[in-house]
Structure formats: C-alpha cells, structure tokens
Enzyme design. Structure first.
Site, mmCIF file in Angstrom:
data_model
loop_
_atom_site.group_PDB
_atom_site.id
_atom_site.type_symbol
_atom_site.label_atom_id
_atom_site.label_comp_id
_atom_site.label_asym_id
_atom_site.label_seq_id
_atom_site.Cartn_x
_atom_site.Cartn_y
_atom_site.Cartn_z
ATOM 1 C CD GLU A 1 -2.643 -1.339 2.518
ATOM 2 O OE1 GLU A 1 -3.576 -0.558 2.751
ATOM 3 O OE2 GLU A 1 -2.279 -2.229 3.304
ATOM 4 C CB SER B 1 -5.704 -0.557 0.089
ATOM 5 O OG SER B 1 -5.366 0.557 0.867
ATOM 6 C CE1 TYR C 1 -7.139 4.397 -1.962
ATOM 7 C CE2 TYR C 1 -7.008 2.046 -2.412
ATOM 8 C CZ TYR C 1 -6.998 3.099 -1.516
ATOM 9 O OH TYR C 1 -6.861 2.855 -0.180
ATOM 10 N NE ARG D 1 -13.110 3.322 6.291
ATOM 11 C CZ ARG D 1 -12.032 2.988 5.588
ATOM 12 N NH1 ARG D 1 -11.052 3.837 5.400
ATOM 13 N NH2 ARG D 1 -11.930 1.763 5.087
ATOM 14 C CG ASP E 1 -14.279 -0.846 6.170
ATOM 15 O OD1 ASP E 1 -14.589 0.352 6.275
ATOM 16 O OD2 ASP E 1 -13.169 -1.234 5.733
ATOM 17 C CD GLU F 1 -10.556 -4.654 6.739
ATOM 18 O OE1 GLU F 1 -9.498 -4.002 6.787
ATOM 19 O OE2 GLU F 1 -10.776 -5.548 5.907
ATOM 20 C CG ASN G 1 -9.603 0.302 7.786
ATOM 21 O OD1 ASN G 1 -8.874 -0.357 7.077
ATOM 22 N ND2 ASN G 1 -10.932 0.225 7.701
ATOM 23 N N GLY H 1 -7.576 6.042 5.220
ATOM 24 C CA GLY H 1 -7.123 6.914 4.140
ATOM 25 C C GLY H 1 -7.359 8.375 4.464
#
Length: 302
Positions: free
Chosen positions: A13, A141, A209, A248, A250, A263, A265, A269
């Site tokens: 990443e 990612s 992305y 964050r 998900d 999961e 984070n 990002g």
C-alpha cells in the site's frame, strides 16, 4: 510545531500512503507547522534520531510497517507523540483473525472465518459454500483480496495469494452493501454508503482508487435505527480494540437489516476525498480542521 510526517514504507500500500501524504503535508503547512517528510523505506534506521528532534509525528502509513504498531512503538520509546492508536491496539486491529475474535468476545457481529497460517494441502476445501472471499490477514486497501466462485478457481487463487502473503483468512459471501463509519475522539461520525460502479462485484482496489470507481454517499441513506446501530458498533469496536484518536470500521448491511462487521482501520485513508474526511466534513470539519483535531487528540493522549 515541528512535525515529522511519516509515509511511504514498503508494504503493498506504499503508493496509497504517499498519495495521501501530499495533502496532509499541505494541510500541516497551512496550519502553520514546520514539516519534515520521512519515508521508512529509505531510512528506517534514522527514525528514532529524527523523532527526538520533533514535537509530533503524523503517521500516514498503511499495512506493515505502520498499521502493525511498529512505528508507534518506536515513537513511544523516544516520547514523540503521534496521532491515532498505540502500538498494541494497532497490532490487534491489523490482524483480522485476532480482531474478529475480539469482536465476537464483545458481542459484535462479524462473519464466520477460517484462518490459514500456510498454504493448505491440495485436498483442502473451505468450510463455507461458494462464493467465498480469501484475503490477506494483515493487508488493507482491498489488496490481496480475491472472490472465489468455485472449486476450479481455488488452487490458483491460493497459489497467487500465498506468493505474496504469509497469512490468509477465508470468509463466506455476505450479501448486502458496504457501509463504513469513522470514530473521531469519543464520537462516531456519519456513516458512508459505498456502491461500486460499473457492476463491480465488490469494493475492490480499483473501485476504491479509480476516479468514478464507486459512489460514496455521506451521510448514508439508511434507516435512522440502522445508522444509530452502525455508529454504536463502530464505537464499541474502537473501544474493544483499545484504540484512540480515530478509526474507521467497515460493515456489510444485508437486505434483511442485519449488520456484519468486517474490520477496523487504525490509519484510515487521509486524502481530502477519502472516506473518513468525507464523514468529518458532514459534521462541519474541513480537512485542515480534521488534521488539527487529530494532532490535538494525539497530544492529549500522552
């Protein structure tokens, strides 16, 4: 302040990290800070020395090193404050099979899983019905993530993933849409609903992305009770993992109204259009405001 901006590294990443660091660098300058850029790939041995001469470190690494807690532990050893979670919380959150155990122990709904510490034998089969998702146990990612629709695809997928990953987890397909929810300080932010464009089967790296790769709606157009539940679960997951500052989480929101925590984070990002900054904007925080708040939270945690 003299701020050390740490980005790059050597994970898969790396480019995501470097792209986000550009906007963070500009924001830090607008906020009146002096910024030194540091890439661990080029000079890891010098991190402790340079950290000692800075007032604060802003970490924008993804994967390992960065989300695994190594850099956080190094900074803590020289008493250089930084934004986000400590080394222990970062390490646990990055490891999907471990963090899912934590979620289960706190009553948080997460899909079933199977942990693969090494390439299984040729006669191995997942304990779930196809399709299944096989992904890196410590990646992010959506790199190292494959959807396997049949037994015919299994061996090749395992060979491909184990060529670059040391550990994998297998999860069943959970029907629904992806929802993500940030935590800032002690509060959950408005969730984002993610709809991959062009008929993509899931929110993969390209959808994340590539411009126009996904439709991201914030605040998510969800029933009020579901929004509240998403925020409640995100905050509970954040606390269960012992995180601080921000994170964050998900989810998959299924047609039957159930939520499935995927999961968390710890270094989400951080481009101006990334998911967590979108959520912060929904409560009136500009990108610069968000960066300033993360620094404030990092200093307060020391």
């Amino acid at each position: 302040m003299n701020i050390l901006l740490i980005a790059g590294g050597w994970s898969s990443e790396r480019e995501v990290s470097l792209n986000g660091a550009k906007g963070i660098h500009e924001a830090l300058l607008r906020l009146g800070h002096t910024v030194t850029f540091f890439d661990p790939q080029h000079s890891l041995d010098g991190l402790l020395t340079v950290a000692r001469s800075h007032d604060f470190a802003f970490i924008n690494l993804h994967g390992s090193p960065g989300e695994d807690g190594m850099v956080q532990a190094m900074l803590a050893s020289v008493k250089c404050p930084f934004q986000g979670s400590c080394a222990v919380g970062s390490f646990i959150a990055l490891n999907k099979s471990v963090s899912k155990q934590v979620f289960r122990s706190h009553g948080l709904p997460t899909p079933e899983w199977e942990f693969l510490a090494k390439r299984p034998s040729e006669d191995w089969r997942p304990k779930f019905s196809y399709p299944v998702f096989i992904k890196s146990n410590t990646g992010g990612s959506s790199l190292g993530l494959c959807r396997v629709a049949s037994e015919a695809e299994l061996a090749e997928t395992l060979d491909t993933l184990f060529a670059t990953e040391s550990e994998l987890i297998v999860e069943p397909l959970v029907e629904g849409v992806e929802v993500t929810c940030g935590v800032l300080g002690e509060e959950a932010l408005p969730p984002v609903l993610i709809e991959p464009a062009d008929g993509a089967a899931f929110f993969d790296y390209d959808a994340k992305y590539r411009p126009g790769g996904a439709r991201e709606i914030c605040p998510a157009p969800l029933p009020e009770e579901i929004t509240a539940q998403v925020q409640d679960f995100a905050l509970k997951a954040h606390k269960a993992l012992g995180l601080r500052g921000y994170s964050r989480t998900d989810f998959i929101y299924s047609p039957d109204g159930s939520l499935h925590l995927l999961e968390v984070n710890t270094l989400p990002g951080m481009t101006a259009t990334s998911l967590l900054p979108q959520e912060a904007a929904a409560v009136g925080l500009s990108f610069d405001d968000l960066i300033a708040r993360l620094i404030e939270l990092g200093l307060a945690a020391e």
